[in-house]
Design a protein around this motif. Sequence first.
Motif, PDB file in Angstrom:
ATOM      1  N   SER A   1      14.095  22.771 -25.986  1.00 57.93           N
ATOM      2  CA  SER A   1      15.341  23.307 -26.544  1.00 57.93           C
ATOM      3  C   SER A   1      15.651  24.676 -25.969  1.00 57.93           C
ATOM      4  CB  SER A   1      15.234  23.385 -28.072  1.00 57.93           C
ATOM      5  OG  SER A   1      15.195  22.093 -28.640  1.00 57.93           O
ATOM      6  N   ARG A   2      14.616  25.467 -25.753  1.00 59.64           N
ATOM      7  CA  ARG A   2      14.818  26.797 -25.161  1.00 59.64           C
ATOM      8  C   ARG A   2      15.459  26.685 -23.775  1.00 59.64           C
ATOM      9  NH1 ARG A   2      15.885  30.949 -27.214  1.00 59.64           N
ATOM     10  NH2 ARG A   2      17.562  30.805 -25.718  1.00 59.64           N
ATOM     11  N   LEU A   3      14.986  25.735 -22.992  1.00 60.05           N
ATOM     12  CA  LEU A   3      15.532  25.532 -21.649  1.00 60.05           C
ATOM     13  C   LEU A   3      16.998  25.106 -21.722  1.00 60.05           C
ATOM     14  CD1 LEU A   3      14.921  25.425 -18.584  1.00 60.05           C
ATOM     15  CD2 LEU A   3      14.292  23.014 -18.911  1.00 60.05           C
ATOM     16  N   LEU A   4      17.313  24.192 -22.630  1.00 62.76           N
ATOM     17  CA  LEU A   4      18.700  23.739 -22.746  1.00 62.76           C
ATOM     18  C   LEU A   4      19.600  24.872 -23.235  1.00 62.76           C
ATOM     19  CD1 LEU A   4      19.729  20.235 -24.052  1.00 62.76           C
ATOM     20  CD2 LEU A   4      21.222  22.204 -24.233  1.00 62.76           C
ATOM     21  N   LEU A   5      19.124  25.642 -24.195  1.00 62.88           N
ATOM     22  CA  LEU A   5      19.901  26.786 -24.692  1.00 62.88           C
ATOM     23  C   LEU A   5      20.253  27.756 -23.566  1.00 62.88           C
ATOM     24  CD1 LEU A   5      18.165  27.753 -28.069  1.00 62.88           C
ATOM     25  CD2 LEU A   5      20.506  26.926 -27.779  1.00 62.88           C
ATOM     26  N   ASP A   6      19.294  27.986 -22.695  1.00 66.21           N
ATOM     27  CA  ASP A   6      19.506  28.934 -21.601  1.00 66.21           C
ATOM     28  C   ASP A   6      20.548  28.452 -20.593  1.00 66.21           C
ATOM     29  OD1 ASP A   6      17.652  30.627 -22.704  1.00 66.21           O
ATOM     30  OD2 ASP A   6      16.011  30.003 -21.402  1.00 66.21           O
ATOM     31  N   HIS A   7      20.889  27.144 -20.632  1.00 64.58           N
ATOM     32  CA  HIS A   7      21.827  26.595 -19.642  1.00 64.58           C
ATOM     33  C   HIS A   7      23.072  25.993 -20.295  1.00 64.58           C
ATOM     34  CE1 HIS A   7      18.119  26.911 -17.276  1.00 64.58           C
ATOM     35  NE2 HIS A   7      18.901  26.966 -16.217  1.00 64.58           N
ATOM     36  N   LEU A   8      23.360  26.330 -21.542  1.00 61.55           N
ATOM     37  CA  LEU A   8      24.572  25.826 -22.170  1.00 61.55           C
ATOM     38  C   LEU A   8      25.825  26.239 -21.406  1.00 61.55           C
ATOM     39  CD1 LEU A   8      24.189  26.156 -26.058  1.00 61.55           C
ATOM     40  CD2 LEU A   8      24.491  24.060 -24.722  1.00 61.55           C
ATOM     41  N   GLY A   9      25.731  27.338 -20.692  1.00 65.64           N
ATOM     42  CA  GLY A   9      26.882  27.851 -19.961  1.00 65.64           C
ATOM     43  C   GLY A   9      27.378  26.963 -18.835  1.00 65.64           C
TER      44      GLY A   9
ATOM     45  N   TRP B   1      31.037  28.189 -29.124  1.00 70.80           N
ATOM     46  CA  TRP B   1      32.402  27.693 -28.929  1.00 70.80           C
ATOM     47  C   TRP B   1      33.089  27.557 -30.292  1.00 70.80           C
ATOM     48  CZ3 TRP B   1      28.626  24.595 -25.996  1.00 70.80           C
ATOM     49  CH2 TRP B   1      28.569  24.966 -24.648  1.00 70.80           C
ATOM     50  N   PRO B   2      33.764  28.585 -30.760  1.00 71.42           N
ATOM     51  CA  PRO B   2      34.349  28.582 -32.108  1.00 71.42           C
ATOM     52  C   PRO B   2      35.470  27.572 -32.310  1.00 71.42           C
ATOM     53  CG  PRO B   2      34.978  30.569 -30.891  1.00 71.42           C
ATOM     54  CD  PRO B   2      33.927  29.892 -30.083  1.00 71.42           C
ATOM     55  N   GLY B   3      35.984  26.971 -31.228  1.00 72.94           N
ATOM     56  CA  GLY B   3      37.012  25.952 -31.382  1.00 72.94           C
ATOM     57  C   GLY B   3      36.456  24.545 -31.478  1.00 72.94           C
ATOM     58  N   ALA B   4      35.143  24.393 -31.444  1.00 69.79           N
ATOM     59  CA  ALA B   4      34.522  23.070 -31.428  1.00 69.79           C
ATOM     60  C   ALA B   4      34.092  22.621 -32.818  1.00 69.79           C
ATOM     61  CB  ALA B   4      33.304  23.087 -30.498  1.00 69.79           C
ATOM     62  N   THR B   5      33.982  21.296 -32.970  1.00 72.35           N
ATOM     63  CA  THR B   5      33.334  20.690 -34.132  1.00 72.35           C
ATOM     64  C   THR B   5      32.108  19.932 -33.639  1.00 72.35           C
ATOM     65  OG1 THR B   5      34.634  18.654 -33.993  1.00 72.35           O
ATOM     66  CG2 THR B   5      35.524  20.447 -35.354  1.00 72.35           C
ATOM     67  N   ALA B   6      31.179  19.655 -34.550  1.00 74.92           N
ATOM     68  CA  ALA B   6      29.940  18.990 -34.134  1.00 74.92           C
ATOM     69  C   ALA B   6      29.400  18.084 -35.221  1.00 74.92           C
ATOM     70  CB  ALA B   6      28.878  20.020 -33.749  1.00 74.92           C
ATOM     71  N   VAL B   7      28.721  17.032 -34.782  1.00 70.07           N
ATOM     72  CA  VAL B   7      27.905  16.190 -35.649  1.00 70.07           C
ATOM     73  C   VAL B   7      26.457  16.384 -35.227  1.00 70.07           C
ATOM     74  CG1 VAL B   7      27.341  13.842 -36.365  1.00 70.07           C
ATOM     75  CG2 VAL B   7      29.730  14.491 -35.990  1.00 70.07           C
ATOM     76  N   LEU B   8      25.597  16.707 -36.182  1.00 67.65           N
ATOM     77  CA  LEU B   8      24.169  16.889 -35.932  1.00 67.65           C
ATOM     78  C   LEU B   8      23.428  15.735 -36.596  1.00 67.65           C
ATOM     79  CD1 LEU B   8      25.389  19.713 -35.383  1.00 67.65           C
ATOM     80  CD2 LEU B   8      23.324  20.705 -36.394  1.00 67.65           C
ATOM     81  N   ALA B   9      22.670  14.953 -35.808  1.00 73.19           N
ATOM     82  CA  ALA B   9      22.045  13.735 -36.321  1.00 73.19           C
ATOM     83  C   ALA B   9      20.562  13.708 -35.998  1.00 73.19           C
ATOM     84  CB  ALA B   9      22.730  12.507 -35.718  1.00 73.19           C
ATOM     85  N   ASP B  10      19.761  13.255 -36.964  1.00 76.00           N
ATOM     86  CA  ASP B  10      18.316  13.176 -36.749  1.00 76.00           C
ATOM     87  C   ASP B  10      17.716  12.108 -37.642  1.00 76.00           C
ATOM     88  OD1 ASP B  10      16.186  15.060 -35.240  1.00 76.00           O
ATOM     89  OD2 ASP B  10      15.277  14.259 -37.064  1.00 76.00           O
TER      90      ASP B  10
ATOM     91  N   THR C   1      35.135  20.517 -27.226  1.00 72.18           N
ATOM     92  CA  THR C   1      35.783  20.538 -28.535  1.00 72.18           C
ATOM     93  C   THR C   1      35.118  19.594 -29.539  1.00 72.18           C
ATOM     94  OG1 THR C   1      37.367  18.833 -27.855  1.00 72.18           O
ATOM     95  CG2 THR C   1      38.006  21.145 -27.534  1.00 72.18           C
ATOM     96  N   ARG C   2      34.411  18.594 -29.035  1.00 72.31           N
ATOM     97  CA  ARG C   2      33.772  17.607 -29.915  1.00 72.31           C
ATOM     98  C   ARG C   2      32.343  17.378 -29.422  1.00 72.31           C
ATOM     99  NH1 ARG C   2      35.602  14.003 -33.754  1.00 72.31           N
ATOM    100  NH2 ARG C   2      34.515  12.005 -33.916  1.00 72.31           N
TER     101      ARG C   2
ATOM    102  N   GLY D   1      20.632  32.694 -28.570  1.00 73.11           N
ATOM    103  CA  GLY D   1      21.587  31.845 -27.860  1.00 73.11           C
ATOM    104  C   GLY D   1      22.911  32.540 -27.680  1.00 73.11           C
ATOM    105  N   GLY D   2      23.464  32.468 -26.479  1.00 66.93           N
ATOM    106  CA  GLY D   2      24.745  33.102 -26.217  1.00 66.93           C
ATOM    107  C   GLY D   2      24.727  34.598 -26.355  1.00 66.93           C
TER     108      GLY D   2
END
Length: 332
Positions: free
Chosen positions: A176-184, A210-219, A190-191, A153-154
Amino acid sequence: MATTLLLDPGVLSENPVLELYGWTAVEVRGGLAVLPRRDQWLQALGSGVEAVGLPSRVAGGDFPQAVVHLQKGRAATQEGLSTAWRNLGLGGRLLLVGGNELGIKSAVKRLGEELGQAGDLLVNRARSRVVSFERTQHSGPEPPTPPEIEVEGGGEVFTLQSAIGVFSADRVDRGSRLLLDHLGVVECPTRILDMGCGIGVLGLAALRRWPGATAVLADVDRRAVGAATQSAADLGLSERCQTSWWDAVQEKPPSSNCDLVLVNPPFHTEKKVDLDPARAMFRSLVQVLAPGGTALVVANRTLPYEQQLGGIGRLRMICDEAGFKLMEVHRS
């Protein structure tokens, strides 16, 4: 269902039960259920059943009987059997229950060969079986080792810890592979919320991008959340990453005011097509997306999500390839 066979006369003793991947026996005999899925855990607690989310949370029990519900994946069944065996007292009974469609006959044969005993067939009807094994001094079923997977990724490759029994445990799935390829297609969020994160492929890739971002990962799967938490720590991302064990159908979303939401929703519950979790996630987007925020949603090409997503914001099809479609929802 195979689980109802446990209620046949003579199957369960009157003693407390350790039950892996179900709670039918614990509900009638007491004891402890291990339920990695948040929806099942919530339902069990609502019925007064004591339950934990991970096999590792069973704290050195000495149960007189244990039940393992056969799983679709062999490794998850093996983990359940290993946990049950370790927490049974000598002379205790290990009950393996499952249907023919999941391969109960083969599973019983493998376990019998591993333990050096034939097992006692207690029930055989409705295309399902319950087979009992005695806890001996044998070391028991070997616990499986969780795999690791590599993610591209990236323009870089990094390694994630996976978990036994989770979706796509040994590779990045095609959606997920398809989404990763189009994150750009997104500019510097930022959130971020990774809704249905699995082991964290999308959310952790986004944080690295994006090193300036924060994230919540939920499952909904406690095992997946644990793996994502471990990987965030391994990658040095813990300060910018929170994880949440979350059921989209029964609970409020774990974040809000997000400018980017990543969604690769499940559409199966066991072997059945079940769109309720995906539709619940889409309903949550109204609460989660900030004005001007974007959701990227990847799904099997045949799934009918466009009408609901179009009611949330401006819908754009980014691509449709290899049986999957990637859609962008922009909230004005």
